[in-house]
Design a protein around this motif. Structure first.
Motif, short mmCIF file in Angstrom:
data_model
loop_
_atom_site.label_atom_id
_atom_site.label_comp_id
_atom_site.label_asym_id
_atom_site.label_seq_id
_atom_site.Cartn_x
_atom_site.Cartn_y
_atom_site.Cartn_z
N GLU A 1 -22.16 7.65 4.66
CA GLU A 1 -21.32 8.49 5.53
C GLU A 1 -21.68 8.30 6.99
OE1 GLU A 1 -21.99 12.38 4.10
OE2 GLU A 1 -20.97 12.03 2.20
N ASP A 2 -20.69 8.58 7.82
CA ASP A 2 -20.89 8.50 9.26
C ASP A 2 -21.67 9.73 9.73
OD1 ASP A 2 -20.75 7.48 11.73
OD2 ASP A 2 -18.62 7.94 12.07
N LYS A 3 -22.41 9.57 10.83
CA LYS A 3 -23.14 10.67 11.46
C LYS A 3 -24.02 11.42 10.46
CE LYS A 3 -20.09 11.07 15.39
NZ LYS A 3 -19.85 9.65 15.47
N THR A 4 -24.65 10.64 9.64
CA THR A 4 -25.50 11.19 8.60
C THR A 4 -26.74 10.32 8.53
OG1 THR A 4 -23.55 11.73 7.32
CG2 THR A 4 -25.64 11.76 6.14
N GLN B 17 -26.44 12.38 15.53
CA GLN B 17 -25.27 12.98 16.14
C GLN B 17 -24.29 11.91 16.62
OE1 GLN B 17 -26.39 15.89 19.04
NE2 GLN B 17 -28.13 16.56 17.81
N ARG B 18 -24.79 10.73 16.90
CA ARG B 18 -23.91 9.68 17.38
C ARG B 18 -23.71 8.54 16.37
NH1 ARG B 18 -22.15 8.89 22.30
NH2 ARG B 18 -22.06 6.64 22.11
N LEU C 221 -36.62 11.88 16.68
CA LEU C 221 -35.64 11.02 17.31
C LEU C 221 -34.49 10.70 16.35
CD1 LEU C 221 -35.00 9.31 19.76
CD2 LEU C 221 -36.52 7.57 18.89
N ILE C 222 -34.86 10.39 15.11
CA ILE C 222 -33.84 10.05 14.11
C ILE C 222 -32.87 11.22 13.95
CG2 ILE C 222 -33.48 9.58 11.65
CD1 ILE C 222 -36.16 8.08 11.69
N ASP C 223 -33.42 12.40 13.96
CA ASP C 223 -32.61 13.59 13.78
C ASP C 223 -31.58 13.71 14.91
OD1 ASP C 223 -32.26 15.70 11.94
OD2 ASP C 223 -32.86 17.08 13.56
N GLU C 224 -32.01 13.35 16.12
CA GLU C 224 -31.07 13.42 17.24
C GLU C 224 -30.04 12.30 17.17
OE1 GLU C 224 -32.23 14.37 20.99
OE2 GLU C 224 -33.98 15.59 20.44
N SER D 205 -26.47 13.90 28.16
CA SER D 205 -26.90 12.53 28.41
C SER D 205 -26.52 11.62 27.25
CB SER D 205 -28.43 12.49 28.63
OG SER D 205 -29.08 12.63 27.40
N LEU D 206 -26.38 12.21 26.08
CA LEU D 206 -26.01 11.39 24.93
C LEU D 206 -24.57 10.90 25.01
CD1 LEU D 206 -27.64 13.19 21.93
CD2 LEU D 206 -28.01 10.83 22.61
N ASN D 207 -23.76 11.65 25.70
CA ASN D 207 -22.34 11.34 25.65
C ASN D 207 -21.85 10.54 26.84
OD1 ASN D 207 -21.93 12.56 23.19
ND2 ASN D 207 -21.78 14.60 24.13
#
Lengths: 255, 490, 442
Positions: free
Chosen positions: A31-34, A199-200, A193-196, C5-7
């Protein structure tokens, strides 16, 4: 948990190394964003499968991949697909930190440069800073961007490699045991970091540590002897495994 | 007694000592080898080593020292008046030695009697002619002084040889007795043998040091001798190379600069050929070629490295030179006068260096960790981008080292330039002109007819020294750069 | 880190993986170019190898054949007596030969008038050859004898097209008219090409006789030199390697040895020649031009090569073997000599053969110790004299020929290279077979 887009659809994937059948008929949707974790004992094929997703196995002459792997509904093993373009979309971070023997700046700028992502020097500077910030490394290295990346500590090196990977704006980030060469504190930083990052990006992480899988991932796939034994929400896998092999593994009886 | 028989005799004593030592140790232990500290063969070996090592050392030392002693004793017999104008004691002594050898061989052939050899007088017998008839190479006319000295030389040498044989055999026997006395069960024969073995191993390893020492000393002494006859300043700053062959020094101009220029020019062209071709071959073989192609192409390229330089020299002289002449010579572009030129030698030397650069670079490129390539591919880099921007920078120190080693080899190469570059020393920029190099001149100055003590011959040692220092410097620099880069990336 | 900053990165428009954008096309073109450079480099290397091989074979092959004139004649005792009673004895013998040749040509139906002098120009001193033959073999008098006489090198070059009729200027070496006789002799089969055994077995000839030059004596010289190199460099090299690899402590002495070995490996060979000249000849008064001295110099030159390859072979033996030997109570020395050394032996031998091959082709140092420009008179008659009598060596002999003014010697030089390369090839093949056969992968 709401339904997310499927990034990778894999169907009937077989991988052979010469005569060895390394991956046996694996079906999996990522899945995306997962954050998706691949777990399993050593040699179960989880890293091999991960390397199929951005065709890194192409660099190994004896390796043969069969089956259907689709990224956004496009067959990535189609003969018209340029692996170079694929890898720009599907970035990878490796087990051992492998910064290039160049400056920190050049390490991060490498991907954007070859893919022509920056209009000019200022644009490149911006990408480098943004990527280093995303990798939570900016504050530590902003004063010494021109020193060799190889001079950083292990944890910093690995975050540099992550910054390098995200600098090319990939859609998927593959991580092959990114913390196995790091100490606990550096591991914690990378996990945060991985957790953040999720989101993208869609993040796929191969890990030896079941705790790590439980901590960072939403979905978990358990591989055993080249088979995908079980694939489900991380919670379900760890609290209510369906397959006895999964149960044995997570309770520490095999592995 | 010839040396070979002394050696055989010592070996025989050593062999006998081995058997006796082994037997004695066993006998002392009542025939039960478990009573012995070491295996019986070690007791034997102990005796054999105690025979052979000291006696061979004595033999070698004696053979080195004796000629000096004899020479000293005999040279006192030569009056200053006997030394001709322009000659030296060394030359006269060489004549004496030749005459002595002549006498010795003539006696061995049975042409003259021992008595005649000892007592003949040059002024009343035809000894020169008789020696010549016996096929001995002696000067046109042996004077009485020289003959007398030669007879004395021969006598002293014979006495010395006899004493040497006796001394060596005595030492051998003493060693045997010493070893045999030690052959008792409690003696730690293995440890004793291993200590000697270790000393032999160390001695073998020290040959490398001795060789370097020999090179340095032989260069330094003769170079100093040369600078005594010819000012060092003129040698290092002279722009003209014109040795005279007829006279004795004085009129010669021996400036090293044109030779150095020729050397560097030819090496430069060689590197311009070898580095791109060798480097790209290495890149192709290590990064692109399939296993099959690699297994064929790599050995074929390396065949070029196994070909002796004389072959390349001939190739330059007889194939490449005429070929270049056809294109650039009078019939073609008119830049070239003769087949031997900087271009000819440089081109052929470049071909010779291709495998050198390529296999060194190949090793270095292969030693760049795969993880770096994976990292680059993982970012979506193409193979060539990975090679140019990741692999080559990482391999750079090694490649620089390889190029420096190739340069050092180009500078020291002899046969290609002797045959392919021409003999004229000149300072010119035209690569189609003949020039000459340091190595080529070393050969021509030492193989010519020049007297060994003249500056024209001794200059070869100064040239050798220059060559040695330059190549040594390049090698050390290569190692230093490699180490420094390594530290940077560690 | 903030979400803002991420976007900041703009969302790239979706593009199919199968469509290559312009940049990718450019990058792939660069990729193909780069790969082509690599292939071109290999091709250039192989091209040079091919050119080298072709020029060696093409220019060297004629050295192995020579043109001979075969004439059968019977000389009666009366002829001998008549000839011996004359003032110019060899001239009389030559007349006998000319008569026989004339008869043979007439029998073949060719009438040709030729100048007896032409025989001398084409075949050399026929008379003295015959006279010597009959003096050495009196029993052959009165019996038919087949004389096979080598033609002058100019005839060779005329026949293989190097020398055209127009290019020949009348001289005491050859007249244009002589070629008519050559053509006739070739047509009748009297003159023909045969394998040049003299080249394989003979010694170097003088500067004026390229036809009689052979490489045999220098092969013997090279052989004696290689014997010296083998006998000295193998034990010394192996002992030094064992010390450095197995026993040497980490100290400055060891460092000194290591530095010396790696530097010696890169010292130009000519410097070893200077060493040999200064130490062995100037200082120790060993004989000049002797294979013994050549062997000593080449030994010093080869040692670093042998030490480096031997150490690699020793290093390749896994430490577990040493531990196993030490574990059963063997001394360090025993573990090395009983276990490590035998296992490393194939590698050591391979390295030694390759070192020897290198030494065999080395020329420059030999020039300095005088193994050049020497015309060996026959073969050394004893084993010992083989080491100390002046001789040449293959590469030095080739150099001597290449440096001579007479172009006829070039062909000999190329031929010599073929012989030299044949030896090198054999040695390398032996090394490869050894390696294939005994190589052990741990």
């Amino acid at each position: 948990m709401d339904q997310k887009d499927i990034k990778f659809r894999c169907h009937g994937v077989q991988v052979y190394y010469g005569d060895t059948h390394a991956i046996k008929d694996v079906d999996v949707d990522i899945e995306d964003k997962t954050v998706t974790a691949f777990i399993g004992p050593s040699g179960c094929g989880k890293s091999t499968f991960l390397r199929c997703l951005n065709r890194m196995n192409d660099t190994i002459a004896s390796c043969r991949v069969e089956g259907d792997i689709r990224l956004d509904d496009e067959d990535i093993y189609h003969r018209d697909v340029d692996p170079v373009q694929l890898r720009a979309k599907v970035g990878m971070v490796f087990q051992k930190p492998n910064p290039f023997p160049k400056s920190i700046y050049d390490n991060v700028a490498y991907g954007p440069k070859i893919h022509g992502l920056a209009k000019n020097k200022a644009g490149l500077d911006e990408i480098v800073e943004k990527s280093l910030r995303r990798a939570a490394l900016w504050d530590e290295v902003k004063d010494r961007l021109d020193t060799p990346g190889t001079g950083l500590s292990g944890g910093q090196q690995q975050r540099l490699c992550i910054a390098r990977a995200v600098a090319t704006e990939p859609e998927v980030l593959l991580m092959d045991e990114p913390c196995s060469a790091l100490d606990p504190i550096a591991t914690a930083q990378v996990e945060e970091l991985i957790d953040e990052l999720k989101q993208r990006f869609s993040v796929v992480i191969v890990t030896h540590s079941m705790q790590q899988a439980a901590r960072v991932s939403q979905k978990t796939a358990f591989f055993h002897l080249g088979n995908l034994v079980e694939y489900d929400d991380t919670n379900s896998i760890f609290t209510n495994p369906q397959d006895p092999r999964t149960e044995s593994y997570i309770t520490g009886r095999i592995g | 007694m010839p040396v070979i028989w002394i050696i055989v005799a010592v070996l025989a004593i050593a062999g006998a000592g081995y058997i006796l030592g082994r037997q004695r140790a066993l006998a002392r232990a009542g025939g039960d080898r478990r009573e012995l500290h070491s295996l019986p063969s070690y007791y034997g070996s102990n005796v054999a080593l105690k025979v052979a090592v000291p006696s061979f050392l004595l033999l070698i030392a004696w053979m080195i020292v004796q000629p000096f002693v004899v020479e000293n004793a005999v040279s006192g017999m030569i009056p200053q008046s006997e030394i001709d104008e322009g000659s030296s004691l060394g030359l006269v002594m060489a004549e004496v030695r030749r005459a002595a050898t002549g006498l010795e061989n003539a006696v061995a052939q049975g042409v003259i009697t021992e008595d005649f050899a000892r007592n003949a007088r040059a002024d009343i017998t035809d000894i020169t002619q008789r020696l010549k008839d016996a096929g001995q190479i002696v000067t046109s006319d042996i004077t009485q002084t020289i003959l007398h000295a030669a007879q004395r030389y021969r006598l002293l040498s014979a006495t010395g040889d006899m004493m040497m044989a006796i001394a060596v055999l005595l030492v051998a026997l003493a060693g045997a007795l010493w070893g045999l006395r030690e052959s008792v069960p409690l003696f730690r024969a293995r440890n004793a043998v291993e200590r000697v073995m270790r000393a032999i191993l160390v001695a073998a390893a020290s040959v490398a040091i001795l060789t370097t020492l020999g090179i340095v000393l032989s260069l330094i002494f003769n170079t100093i001798e040369f600078f005594r006859l010819y000012p060092a300043w003129d040698f290092f700053t002279g722009t003209n190379w014109a040795p005279s062959f007829s006279g004795r020094g004085g009129s010669s101009e021996l400036g090293v600069l044109p030779l150095l220029w020729g050397t560097f020019y030819i090496s430069l062209i060689a590197l311009l050929v070898a580095v791109p071709i060798g480097l790209f071959s290495a890149i192709y073989l290590s990064e692109y070629a399939s296993k099959h192609v690699r297994s064929i192409a790599k050995p074929m390229i390396e065949v070029l490295a196994g070909i002796p330089t004389i072959v390349y020299g001939l190739f330059a002289l007889l194939t490449v030179g005429p070929l270049l002449l056809a294109v650039f010579g009078k019939e073609g572009l008119g830049w070239m006068q003769a087949g031997t030129a900087v271009m000819t030698a440089g081109l052929v030397m470049g071909v010779m260096l291709i495998p050198f650069v390529s296999s060194l670079s190949d090793d270095i490129i292969n030693s760049v960790p795969q993880a770096l390539r994976d990292g680059s591919f993982g970012l979506g880099a193409t193979k060539s981008e990975t090679i140019r921007q990741v692999v080559l920078p990482a391999a750079l120190p090694g490649i620089v080292g390889a190029i420096l080693l190739a340069a050092s080899r180009a500078i020291g190469e002899t046969m290609i330039v002797v045959l392919g570059a021409g003999a004229a020393a000149r300072l010119s920029l035209n690569p189609f002109e003949a020039m000459t190099t340091v190595t080529a001149k070393i050969v021509s100055q030492l193989t010519g007819d020049a007297d060994f003590a003249s500056p024209e011959a001794l200059v070869a040692f100064a040239l050798g020294m220059t060559l040695f220092v330059i190549t040594l410097g390049l090698n050390v620099l290569a190692l230093y750069i490699v180490r420094k880069y390594r530290e940077q990336y560690e | 880190m903030t979400n803002a900053s991420l976007n900041t990165g703009g969302e790239a428009p979706k593009r199919s993986l199968r469509a290559q954008d312009a940049l990718t096309k450019r990058r792939n073109a660069a990729e193909r170019r780069f790969k082509a450079y690599g292939m071109a480099a290999i091709a250039v290397g192989l091209f040079f190898l091919a050119v080298l091989a072709v020029s060696i074979v093409r220019s060297g092959a004629p050295a192995f054949t020579r043109t001979v004139v075969e004439v059968e004649l019977t000389v009666s005792p009366a002829d001998i007596d008549a000839a011996e009673s004359q003032l110019f004895k060899t001239k009389a013998y030559q007349d006998l030969f000319v008569a026989a040749l004339d008869r043979q040509l007439t029998n073949n139906g060719v009438e040709v008038a030729f100048d007896p002098k032409a025989i001398e120009r084409l075949l050399g001193k026929v008379g003295s050859t015959m006279r010597e033959f009959y003096q050495a073999n009196p029993a052959k008098v009165g019996k038919p004898v087949k004389f096979e006489l080598a033609a002058a090198s100019r005839v060779d070059r005329y026949l293989n097209g190097e020398l055209t009729r127009d290019a020949i200027q009348d001289s005491r070496f050859m007249m244009k008219t002589d070629l008519d006789l050559v053509d006739v002799m070739v047509d009748t089969g009297v003159m023909k090409s045969s394998f040049n055994w003299t080249f394989i077995t003979g010694a170097d000839s003088g500067v004026d006789n390229p036809g009689g030059a052979g490489i045999g004596a220098s092969v013997v010289g090279s052989f004696f030199m290689m014997l010296v190199v083998l006998v000295l460099s193998l034990p010394i090299g192996v002992a030094a390697s064992i010390y450095l690899e197995e026993f040497a402590p980490q100290n400055r002495f060891t460092d000194l040895i290591e530095v010396n070995i790696s530097n010696l490996a890169a010292v130009p060979s000519i410097v070893f020649g200077i060493l040999g000249l200064a130490v062995f000849i100037q200082f120790m008064h060993l004989p000049q031009s002797a294979p013994l001295v050549g062997g000593l110099v080449l030994t010093l030159m080869t040692l670093p090569t042998i030490i480096i390859s031997t150490r690699a072979s020793l290093k390749a033996v896994p430490p577990s073997i040493r531990d196993a030997a030490l574990g059963v109570g063997a001394s360090k020395m025993q573990s090395v000599f009983h276990h490590v050394l035998p296992l490393a032996m194939p590698g050591i031998l391979t390295g030694t053969i390759i070192g020897l091959a290198q030494a065999l082709g080395e020329t420059a140092p030999l020039l300095l110790i005088g193994m050049v420009g020497f015309v060996a008179r026959g073969y050394p008659d004893g084993v010992v004299s083989g080491f100390v009598d002046p001789n040449s060596a293959m590469p030095a002999q080739i150099y001597t020929w290449a440096a001579r003014a007479d172009a006829s010697f070039y062909e000999k030089a190329w031929g010599g290279i073929i012989v030299l390369l044949a030896f090198l090839l054999t040695m390398n093949i032996i090394a490869i077979i050894l390696r294939r056969r005994f190589e052990r992968r741990w």
